[in-house]
Design a protein around this motif. Sequence first.
Motif, PDB file in Angstrom:
ATOM      1  N   ARG A 154       0.811  -1.221   0.000  1.00 45.36           N
ATOM      2  CA  ARG A 154       0.000   0.000   0.000  1.00 45.36           C
ATOM      3  C   ARG A 154       0.842   1.269   0.000  1.00 45.36           C
ATOM      4  O   ARG A 154       0.290   2.370   0.005  1.00 45.36           O
ATOM      5  N   LEU A 155       2.169   1.136   0.053  1.00 44.05           N
ATOM      6  CA  LEU A 155       3.014   2.328   0.050  1.00 44.05           C
ATOM      7  C   LEU A 155       2.758   3.123  -1.232  1.00 44.05           C
ATOM      8  O   LEU A 155       2.794   2.560  -2.333  1.00 44.05           O
ATOM      9  N   PRO A 156       2.488   4.422  -1.126  1.00 45.41           N
ATOM     10  CA  PRO A 156       2.188   5.217  -2.319  1.00 45.41           C
ATOM     11  C   PRO A 156       3.421   5.423  -3.191  1.00 45.41           C
ATOM     12  O   PRO A 156       4.560   5.408  -2.704  1.00 45.41           O
ATOM     13  N   ASP A 157       3.182   5.615  -4.482  1.00 43.91           N
ATOM     14  CA  ASP A 157       4.285   5.896  -5.407  1.00 43.91           C
ATOM     15  C   ASP A 157       4.764   7.337  -5.268  1.00 43.91           C
ATOM     16  O   ASP A 157       5.952   7.627  -5.459  1.00 43.91           O
ATOM     17  N   ASP A 158       3.839   8.237  -4.969  1.00 46.60           N
ATOM     18  CA  ASP A 158       4.177   9.653  -4.837  1.00 46.60           C
ATOM     19  C   ASP A 158       4.352  10.013  -3.370  1.00 46.60           C
ATOM     20  O   ASP A 158       3.590   9.557  -2.504  1.00 46.60           O
ATOM     21  N   HIS A 159       5.347  10.816  -3.097  1.00 45.88           N
ATOM     22  CA  HIS A 159       5.607  11.293  -1.735  1.00 45.88           C
ATOM     23  C   HIS A 159       5.748  12.810  -1.780  1.00 45.88           C
ATOM     24  O   HIS A 159       6.838  13.361  -1.602  1.00 45.88           O
ATOM     25  N   ASP A 160       4.616  13.471  -2.041  1.00 44.35           N
ATOM     26  CA  ASP A 160       4.633  14.910  -2.252  1.00 44.35           C
ATOM     27  C   ASP A 160       4.036  15.700  -1.092  1.00 44.35           C
ATOM     28  O   ASP A 160       3.786  16.892  -1.209  1.00 44.35           O
ATOM     29  N   LEU A 161       3.816  15.014   0.035  1.00 42.31           N
ATOM     30  CA  LEU A 161       3.262  15.736   1.183  1.00 42.31           C
ATOM     31  C   LEU A 161       4.323  16.579   1.881  1.00 42.31           C
ATOM     32  O   LEU A 161       4.009  17.551   2.562  1.00 42.31           O
ATOM     33  N   GLY A 162       5.588  16.227   1.713  1.00 43.41           N
ATOM     34  CA  GLY A 162       6.674  16.956   2.363  1.00 43.41           C
ATOM     35  C   GLY A 162       7.871  16.038   2.513  1.00 43.41           C
ATOM     36  O   GLY A 162       7.854  14.881   2.088  1.00 43.41           O
ATOM     37  N   ARG A 178       8.739   4.221   8.307  1.00 45.12           N
ATOM     38  CA  ARG A 178       7.756   3.396   7.605  1.00 45.12           C
ATOM     39  C   ARG A 178       6.387   4.053   7.606  1.00 45.12           C
ATOM     40  O   ARG A 178       5.664   4.034   6.597  1.00 45.12           O
ATOM     41  N   GLN A 179       5.995   4.624   8.730  1.00 43.50           N
ATOM     42  CA  GLN A 179       4.690   5.288   8.810  1.00 43.50           C
ATOM     43  C   GLN A 179       4.634   6.486   7.864  1.00 43.50           C
ATOM     44  O   GLN A 179       3.651   6.685   7.145  1.00 43.50           O
ATOM     45  N   LEU A 180       5.679   7.291   7.874  1.00 42.76           N
ATOM     46  CA  LEU A 180       5.687   8.496   7.040  1.00 42.76           C
ATOM     47  C   LEU A 180       5.670   8.141   5.559  1.00 42.76           C
ATOM     48  O   LEU A 180       5.005   8.810   4.758  1.00 42.76           O
ATOM     49  N   LEU A 181       6.394   7.102   5.179  1.00 39.57           N
ATOM     50  CA  LEU A 181       6.339   6.657   3.786  1.00 39.57           C
ATOM     51  C   LEU A 181       4.923   6.242   3.411  1.00 39.57           C
ATOM     52  O   LEU A 181       4.446   6.529   2.297  1.00 39.57           O
TER      53      LEU A 181
END
Length: 756
Positions: A154-162, A178-181
Amino acid sequence: MESPEPEERRRPRRAAADKPRTYDESAFDELLQAHLGAAPRSRKRNRTLEERQKETKTEAMIALSIGFPIDTLLDSEIASGVVSSLSGPEQNDYIVVRNHILARWRADVRSFLTKSQIRETVHSDYEHLISAAYDFLYEQGYINFGVSHAIRSRLPDDHDLGSVLIIGAGLAGLAAARQLLAFGVKVLVLEGRDRPGGRVFTSKIGKEGNFAAVDLGGSVITGIHANPLGVVARQLGIPLHKIRDRCPLFWPDGRIVDEKLDFEVNLVFNKLLEKAAELRGALGEFCEGISLGSAIEKLQQLYGVARKEDERDLLNWHLANLEYANAGCISDLSLAHWDQDDPYEMGGDHCFLAGGNWRLINALCEDVPILYRKTVTRIEYGDAGVEVVVAGGMVFRADVALCTVPLGVLKDGSIKFDPELPSEKLGAIKRLGFGLLNKLAMLFPHVFWGEELDTFGCLSKDPQKRGEFFLFYCYHTVSGGALLIALVAGEAALKFEHADPVALLHHVLVILRGICKPRGIEVPDPIQTICTKWGSDPHCHGSYSHIRVGSSGRDYDIVAESVAGRLFFAGEATNRQYPATMHGAFLSGLREASRILHALEGRLLENHDLKRPLQKSFRLCGDILADLFVEPDLALGNFLFVFDPSAANDPKSLGLMRIAFEQNVSQEAAEGQQLSDKCKQPFHLYVIISREQALQVQLVDGDVKSKFSLICKKFALKLMGFNSTCMLFSSLIHGIYNARKSLNKRCRNMHHNKTR
């Protein structure tokens, strides 16, 4: 690291055990189900009232084991605004839904639980409670955490929150990463060592092709029920070995300690701790400067206990075990607060993990970007973000930083902060204790101590050396070899740092042979040995934290506080409920991941980021918040109040208050309870307040400052900006809005019926 146990269980219980040697953590949930007679799970709408009641009781007990109270909310739930009223049917319904979600995931921790799955078993009337409970549990790390394939997929491909820089790849840093990812945050971990794990370190010992695994740092999973490390072990399918209760104690000449004497002195030891607790209750604040050691010494003299030599030696063994539990000399422990974490102890057995705790660390590292041999020397933080400088001059930049280094590193001052950390935080770092536990690990050709033992102890005739090799852990059941570890605590752990390893090995072998030879048991020379020196390690400067004289549990909270919304802190020394434990470090990482998520989302709101759908829902919440105060329920000049009309008769029901200030007063100054007399142009801050408190504000005579003082000083309520209010209390805002809309609809229908 190994955690303290409550007074009556300060060392492994030694009653005969008749239980399986390999522990299945999921058995606890099965036990609850069997005890309450719960039927197999099905859709709630198809079940009888009796079946639903049994299932609700079962789920409440599971939630209780995880740390949730039976009939109230956690402070963090209240702060998140999961319900609009802190009493009445809504809160009760929320608790049932929350417990149901917890139990659903606990039943299969390898899965990723979705809201749609919850909707299958909870009626649609409770949709708003499903969302509130699920969002809270997911963001706080109570569900859907860990290393299972379903969660990793379920880890997202995009990490654009910060972006976040995490300093330290120990349990806290890895859990947070792991949580932040999973939340969609870009993460980079900087680790000073050439390996992950920090103070959790499994080493190989022995010969090529026949190695054994030895945990030189944190080794015992202390209390398996609700322990997140037990969850990770279940996800990986790693068996846990229950530490068996039998722990014989020996005199240096090999005689086993008489059971009657053992029982009597154990009783005396626990009575001394009870009397110490009574003493601090009688002294109140006057005991803040008194150590636990001095109190026990005085009580021992006062009651005239342990006068005989053998009684004193046995009592000293118990005191050494107490020092091991706290990684500190009892002469340093605070009488007032040394055991403040006892009420939160994880339930269940203490366990070893088969093959060593590196298996947890290795799994947690997957998918996490880590740079090794990057020792951080400087952290700069400000409005523009953070800059982290490592040895050699390399600079890393991000939106925020999470510092998970051990308390010993913070005490050492090897990391420079710019600006300097707040004085209150520096004071807490200085006050808390950070002590030592050292180990001497030995791999033997065969098990000579008995296959049935997991622990045994040895008494010392010298009270100054009571913590020297006083307890032995037998790891032959989980390590893959005949491994024995001798523990060194208290003053002996400090001296151990500077002793010759050869002399230490000679001494421990003398002790072991003194115990075994009279019983006709030969102790062979070890194949290989390892001595730890955690105090001399520049990456930790010690083992784990304790509450020293002059400190308190609040100091853990202060160390955990973030600074300027840019710099966050995690680690066992930031966890007031579970300090000095591996699971405490892990849980602190989950906690900070949630805090960082909220901080980053709030910053995106301030910057009007339109990319993420999540922000759209927050803007809608903001529109609602602005509209609510167009028609306040109560107006007192600069103070406007809105409440849920459906809870009009409940004085404890929560609402919102908006305070108008002038533009030239900074928000920071207002939140710091400083008002200016030059007010001209208004801006607004918000606070969550009950109807009862609002009535007290209404009764205050005087100007704005008088009412403001009541709110901030007496009620200790926290002012928030517009964005923070929308982000943290969206459920409350929507609840008031929906209740108003429903009331207006009923009023219109009544008016329509009258005019027909």
